[in-house]
Scaffold this motif. Structure first.
Motif, PDB file in Angstrom:
ATOM      1  N   PHE A 108     106.868 118.230  72.186  1.00  0.00           N
ATOM      2  CA  PHE A 108     105.690 117.715  71.876  1.00  0.00           C
ATOM      3  C   PHE A 108     105.366 116.239  72.373  1.00  0.00           C
ATOM      4  O   PHE A 108     106.473 115.421  72.760  1.00  0.00           O
ATOM      5  N   PRO A 109     104.356 115.965  73.353  1.00  0.00           N
ATOM      6  CA  PRO A 109     104.136 115.058  73.838  1.00  0.00           C
ATOM      7  C   PRO A 109     103.863 113.713  73.429  1.00  0.00           C
ATOM      8  O   PRO A 109     103.357 113.640  72.118  1.00  0.00           O
TER       9      PRO A 109
ATOM     10  N   ILE B 254      93.955 127.711  85.205  1.00  0.00           N
ATOM     11  CA  ILE B 254      93.744 127.626  83.841  1.00  0.00           C
ATOM     12  C   ILE B 254      94.787 127.029  82.986  1.00  0.00           C
ATOM     13  O   ILE B 254      95.852 127.774  83.300  1.00  0.00           O
ATOM     14  N   VAL B 255      95.024 126.050  82.203  1.00  0.00           N
ATOM     15  CA  VAL B 255      95.821 125.850  81.313  1.00  0.00           C
ATOM     16  C   VAL B 255      95.548 126.104  80.006  1.00  0.00           C
ATOM     17  O   VAL B 255      94.529 125.508  79.404  1.00  0.00           O
ATOM     18  N   ASP B 256      96.454 126.745  79.082  1.00  0.00           N
ATOM     19  CA  ASP B 256      96.030 127.020  77.860  1.00  0.00           C
ATOM     20  C   ASP B 256      97.018 126.357  77.080  1.00  0.00           C
ATOM     21  O   ASP B 256      98.372 126.360  77.425  1.00  0.00           O
ATOM     22  N   ILE B 257      97.061 125.327  75.972  1.00  0.00           N
ATOM     23  CA  ILE B 257      98.064 124.587  75.274  1.00  0.00           C
ATOM     24  C   ILE B 257      97.926 124.656  73.742  1.00  0.00           C
ATOM     25  O   ILE B 257      96.806 124.800  73.071  1.00  0.00           O
TER      26      ILE B 257
ATOM     27  N   THR C  71      92.281 124.742  77.538  1.00  0.00           N
ATOM     28  CA  THR C  71      92.186 124.886  75.997  1.00  0.00           C
ATOM     29  C   THR C  71      93.322 124.440  75.496  1.00  0.00           C
ATOM     30  O   THR C  71      94.364 124.518  75.840  1.00  0.00           O
ATOM     31  N   VAL C  72      92.876 123.930  74.308  1.00  0.00           N
ATOM     32  CA  VAL C  72      93.906 123.255  73.407  1.00  0.00           C
ATOM     33  C   VAL C  72      93.608 123.526  71.946  1.00  0.00           C
ATOM     34  O   VAL C  72      92.377 123.518  71.305  1.00  0.00           O
ATOM     35  N   GLU C  73      94.732 124.049  71.447  1.00  0.00           N
ATOM     36  CA  GLU C  73      94.632 124.216  70.068  1.00  0.00           C
ATOM     37  C   GLU C  73      95.696 123.475  69.285  1.00  0.00           C
ATOM     38  O   GLU C  73      96.840 123.212  69.881  1.00  0.00           O
ATOM     39  N   LYS C  74      95.451 122.934  67.847  1.00  0.00           N
ATOM     40  CA  LYS C  74      96.436 122.168  67.290  1.00  0.00           C
ATOM     41  C   LYS C  74      96.652 123.049  66.078  1.00  0.00           C
ATOM     42  O   LYS C  74      96.022 123.491  65.443  1.00  0.00           O
ATOM     43  N   HIS C  75      98.109 123.412  65.926  1.00  0.00           N
ATOM     44  CA  HIS C  75      98.607 124.315  64.851  1.00  0.00           C
ATOM     45  C   HIS C  75      99.304 123.226  63.486  1.00  0.00           C
ATOM     46  O   HIS C  75      99.187 122.333  63.641  1.00  0.00           O
TER      47      HIS C  75
ATOM     48  N   LEU D  86      96.949 114.921  75.795  1.00  0.00           N
ATOM     49  CA  LEU D  86      96.879 115.882  76.960  1.00  0.00           C
ATOM     50  C   LEU D  86      97.204 114.998  77.949  1.00  0.00           C
ATOM     51  O   LEU D  86      97.920 115.774  79.276  1.00  0.00           O
ATOM     52  N   LYS D  87      97.106 113.554  78.223  1.00  0.00           N
ATOM     53  CA  LYS D  87      97.323 112.780  79.437  1.00  0.00           C
ATOM     54  C   LYS D  87      98.796 113.088  79.909  1.00  0.00           C
ATOM     55  O   LYS D  87      99.165 113.515  80.915  1.00  0.00           O
ATOM     56  N   ALA D  88      99.827 112.644  78.783  1.00  0.00           N
ATOM     57  CA  ALA D  88     101.139 112.766  79.061  1.00  0.00           C
ATOM     58  C   ALA D  88     101.636 114.152  79.375  1.00  0.00           C
ATOM     59  O   ALA D  88     102.363 114.313  80.249  1.00  0.00           O
TER      60      ALA D  88
END
Length: 180
Positions: free
Chosen positions: A8-9, A53-56, A95-99, A72-74
């Motif tokens: 985790f960043p 494409i970056v999916d996170i 795309t970014v999802e928080k679980h 995201l930056k780190a």
């Protein structure tokens, strides 16, 4: 294309340090960059060229409120430092999802791939639900046929939950509302 499971960043709030008139990456940020770089080396990832494409998917360590953009930056800088791509300016879709938090295994799951079709045109896309490539009709079609069928079967459940009060993403029952 490659999939990574990274630590985790750190938040952007702890990523930078001011030293006099200069702004530098903090010790915590440099340690994260080194960790990500060694993970990329062990996986023998090749540096990707072109538009990406970056999916996170972020799985935080605890229930504290976090803005997804603070991580995201780190994360993106560390992947660039580790050689996943030449420059994070290559990323055209993100795309970014928080679980839900997982104290035992906080992580960032990352999928990096080339753009399968130009934005706005038909072609192959990655399903937002299952991460599998599928033939798409255009930019509005981001879920594959099988996932669309699953969504339609469970659509009534989702509709019935709409408009209900929530606390930390969980629906609050009427008795719990009185306590909050």
């Amino acid at each position: 294309m490659f999939k990574l499971q990274l630590p985790f960043p750190p938040s952007v709030n702890t990523y930078w340090r001011h030293v006099g008139n200069r702004v530098l990456v903090s010790k915590k940020g440099r340690q994260y960059q080194a960790t990500v770089s060694s993970l990329l080396d062990r996986k023998n990832t090749k540096t990707l060229d072109g538009e990406l494409i970056v999916d996170i998917r972020l799985v935080p360590p605890d229930r504290r409120r976090r803005d997804v953009d603070n991580s995201l930056k780190a994360l993106l800088d560390a992947m660039q430092f580790g050689g996943a791509y030449h420059d994070d300016a290559q990323i055209v879709r993100l795309t970014v999802e928080k679980h839900q938090p997982d104290p035992d295994d906080p992580r960032a799951e990352v999928v990096v791939q080339h753009v399968p079709a130009p934005i706005g045109e038909a072609g192959y896309r990655t399903c937002l639900r299952c991460d599998e490539a599928f033939e798409s009709d255009g930019p509005g079609n981001r879920i594959c046929v099988s996932c669309r069928q699953i969504n339609s079967m469970f659509g009534d459940l989702v509709e019935s939950e709409r408009g209900k009060k929530r606390h930390n993403g969980e629906i609050i029952t009427e008795r719990e509302e009185d306590l909050v």
